[in-house]
Scaffold this active site. Sequence first.
Site, PDB file in Angstrom:
ATOM      1  N   SER A 142       0.862  -1.184   0.000  1.00 37.81           N
ATOM      2  CA  SER A 142       0.000   0.000   0.000  1.00 37.81           C
ATOM      3  C   SER A 142       0.895   1.230   0.000  1.00 37.81           C
ATOM      4  O   SER A 142       2.091   1.137   0.296  1.00 37.81           O
ATOM      5  CB  SER A 142      -0.874  -0.019   1.264  1.00 37.81           C
ATOM      6  OG  SER A 142      -1.490   1.234   1.488  1.00 37.81           O
ATOM      7  N   TYR A 155      -2.493  -1.525  10.235  1.00 41.96           N
ATOM      8  CA  TYR A 155      -2.378  -1.624   8.785  1.00 41.96           C
ATOM      9  C   TYR A 155      -1.026  -1.108   8.306  1.00 41.96           C
ATOM     10  O   TYR A 155      -0.351  -1.745   7.490  1.00 41.96           O
ATOM     11  CB  TYR A 155      -3.517  -0.833   8.144  1.00 41.96           C
ATOM     12  CG  TYR A 155      -3.676  -1.007   6.659  1.00 41.96           C
ATOM     13  CD1 TYR A 155      -4.310  -2.127   6.133  1.00 41.96           C
ATOM     14  CD2 TYR A 155      -3.231  -0.031   5.762  1.00 41.96           C
ATOM     15  CE1 TYR A 155      -4.492  -2.271   4.761  1.00 41.96           C
ATOM     16  CE2 TYR A 155      -3.407  -0.170   4.400  1.00 41.96           C
ATOM     17  CZ  TYR A 155      -4.039  -1.296   3.902  1.00 41.96           C
ATOM     18  OH  TYR A 155      -4.212  -1.445   2.548  1.00 41.96           O
TER      19      TYR A 155
END
Length: 260
Positions: A142, A155
Amino acid sequence: MNLKDKVCLITGSASGIGHGIAKRYIADGALVVIADLKLDAAQKAADELTAKGLGKAIAVEMNVSDEEQVNAGIKKVVDTWGRIDVLVSNAGIQIVHKLEDFPFSEWKKLLSIHLDGAFLTTKACLPHMYQAGSGAIIFMGSVHSKEASPLKSAYVTAKHGLLGLARVISKEGAAHGVRANVICPGFVKTPLVEKQIPEQAKDLGISEEEVVNKVMLGETVDQEFTTIEDVAEVAHLFAAFPTNALTGQSLVVSHGWYMN
């Protein structure tokens, strides 16, 4: 560069980004494995791809944080097609909380799916890739592999960790022709991202419109979401690239949200 007759396993591919990658791969002649937590959803996705006449797809049930289920899924693939050429570790979830409010059980759940899942699927695939003398492993990172945002401690930690794991695999796998790379998408408007919009609005005390325009797209060059097709093209590049010249790398696909 093409994937004709390459066996490509994609986790979390019954929908979303994973399914977009599966469509891109099968259109290029790959033999695609739809691996997902729910077998019925995986089978439906595989049947739909096959029905389009583009190529062959099979479904396997796989909880990526369950070692026995991962190993059983990989065995099914090898029993069916004799090899695994490409692994895309894409399965993931998102949980947002302020750090002081983050339940430890949810922290462990997120890290298990992202990091344990990448480790277990890689561990199961590597012996088959080593035996073949080639292979490509792709992790779904990401922009948060490179940056940080409020509310996303678990995350961000997980996505940063995938960079390190890919680099180790690149060094260990090079002698066997195995490459590892990481795709780092920006905000892609999938159900995972759409779920975050009201959650972040509540936790940050702003409107949902502000979450989209300021938090998610405010740092892009054009106020545009990254598309599933954008990510799938990068996944194709990493899978089809023929040599170790492209290994241990990460490529950001984010409309400039993050720039190296």
